[in-house]
Design an enzyme around this catalytic site. Sequence first.
Site, short mmCIF file in Angstrom:
data_model
loop_
_atom_site.label_atom_id
_atom_site.label_comp_id
_atom_site.label_asym_id
_atom_site.label_seq_id
_atom_site.Cartn_x
_atom_site.Cartn_y
_atom_site.Cartn_z
CE LYS A 176 -2.75 0.21 3.48
NZ LYS A 176 -1.85 0.97 4.38
CB THR A 210 5.24 0.10 -2.46
OG1 THR A 210 6.10 -0.37 -1.42
CG2 THR A 210 5.98 0.07 -3.78
NE ARG A 241 -0.36 5.04 8.68
CZ ARG A 241 -0.61 3.79 9.05
NH1 ARG A 241 -1.05 3.54 10.27
NH2 ARG A 241 -0.40 2.78 8.22
CE LYS A 254 4.63 -1.94 8.08
NZ LYS A 254 3.68 -0.87 8.42
CB ALA A 270 -5.25 1.45 10.79
CG PHE A 304 -3.63 -2.48 9.31
CD1 PHE A 304 -2.54 -3.27 8.99
CD2 PHE A 304 -3.67 -1.91 10.57
CE1 PHE A 304 -1.51 -3.50 9.90
CE2 PHE A 304 -2.65 -2.13 11.49
CZ PHE A 304 -1.58 -2.93 11.15
CG PHE A 322 4.33 -9.73 -5.83
CD1 PHE A 322 5.29 -9.86 -4.84
CD2 PHE A 322 3.24 -8.91 -5.59
CE1 PHE A 322 5.17 -9.19 -3.63
CE2 PHE A 322 3.11 -8.23 -4.39
CZ PHE A 322 4.09 -8.37 -3.40
CD1 TRP A 349 8.90 -2.91 -4.17
CD2 TRP A 349 9.73 -4.20 -5.81
NE1 TRP A 349 9.94 -3.64 -3.65
CE2 TRP A 349 10.48 -4.43 -4.62
CE3 TRP A 349 10.07 -4.88 -6.98
CZ2 TRP A 349 11.53 -5.33 -4.58
CZ3 TRP A 349 11.13 -5.79 -6.93
CH2 TRP A 349 11.84 -6.01 -5.74
#
Length: 554
Positions: free
Chosen positions: A69, A71, A92, A103, A271, A299, A379, A407
């Site tokens: 998200k 990215t 954020r 993470k 969140a 999220f 991906f 990405w």
Amino acid sequence: MKKDIEIAQSANIKHINEIVDNLGIDSSYVDLYGKYKAKIELDLLKKRNKKGKLVLVSAMTPTRAGEGKTTTTVGLGQALNHLGKKSVIALREPSLGPTMGIKGGAAGGGYAQVIPMEDINLHFTGDIHAIGVAHNLISAVLDNHIKQGNDLNIDPTRVVWPRVMDMNDRALREIVVGLGGTSNGQPREDNFIITVASELMALLCLANDINELKMKISKIVIAYNLERKPVTVDDLNISGAVCALLKDALKPNLVQTLENTPAFIHGGPFANIAHGANSSVATKMALSLSEIAVTEAGFGADLGAEKFFNIKARYSNLRPDAVVLVATVRALKLHGGVDPDNLEQKNITALKKGFSNLEKHIENIRKFGLPLVIAVNKFDSDTGEEIDYLLEECRSRGIKAAVSEVWQKGGEGGTELAGKLLSVLDSNKNNFRFLYELDESIESKINKIAREIYGASGVDYSAEAKEQIMEYTRLGYDDLPICMAKTQSSISDDPELKGRPQNFRVNVRKINLSAGAEFLVPITGPVLTMPGLPARPSAEDIDIDEDGKISGLF
């Protein structure tokens, strides 16, 4: 391919003054934090009447397979600039706890990152530290007041203000303070939560200026007295001191992406336990300086987006123009029952089953009257057949969808997505509305979220939650919005229920009051406000050499 940190460290980063100049910001509004970071004075908002369009990036229910998200948010901002649109991003700030825990970094990835990523992922400009110190000042003064005579008749068994630390440390979830004799205060049970779960973080992100910040701080309920009446920060006479510690933290932080797109990174409420959006002032700053401001909510859309609409948009008078909903083939297959070790194998059957999760999030965004675009974050393991299936399912529902390769390719890899978004923005099909009205009862607001957003058949309340609803109604807090504390791993309150759960009920264990941030927080399921570290924390991979170059951050 290079690691994220290697890509970031080889980027052509510009002095922050160049970013400032390109935005047309006078230097009198800029506080430099080294060569690549700056804080922007809030007075700039009084001078800027121009307002761009606001795009919210949200996502399907997150999984260990990754959705990308942040990215996508970064890459979309870069892609819009590729198409000749002046775009500014608002994100954020990462918390040190998850960064050192499971993470890793939280500044985007690949060729869609914000930089300097090492600073952003570590101490940055010190905002989260300031919030931690201000929060613990309240704790220290509170316990000192009880020790020094307790003129406010505070009931030590009804102190509701915890302590905080910006690190995952499960050993501090339940503690006892005041041990060691009368000189150390009165013994009582206490607990730590992670700093980003502090109510100060939530209210700082909803305050529009220093006066509103101080007002919100003054209303924080920290305990109850022996007559069961609330005791606030203002009762301790420290609202000004707490606000003074946050005067610089309230100013938005300006940095840049790998492609030098301006990015405000400010505030970091989770969140799953708070409202999950960056600060209102950062979002407004981005809007005032761009044609299109791109921001994100934490999220899945059942958490971050719902709270963005019902809480942040309501209090900040922000009206989003469109939503970009991020999905991946891998995550949808996981929601369809595929073993995590087999995600790289083609499986159309599982993809079809898992699509129900994305479908529910699509329905939820439409409940708020907003147009949306699906970003299929690609991906390398995705097959053409799987991608085509996902795109066709979206199109058959009248939704624009595009493959995103930001990405791998940065802004260039997001131009198709950006083009679809621009066509949606040009259509002006925006009928934004809230899910509930504030004058509804507490139960009505909770039930609407549970039934309409989660798809629950109903809500069950513990005896404690029922008593709290009556108490908050008696005290006049029943007109506040609802900030559900719920697992991010499922649309339901059970993290094991994947896809689109059916025939379940939401269980509300208790309801916390955030009187300063001005919302109620129903606690559902196994939600932790102080996370723990995994068996092998990310911190074990992080290192620094003799030249000060950091490695292993992500």
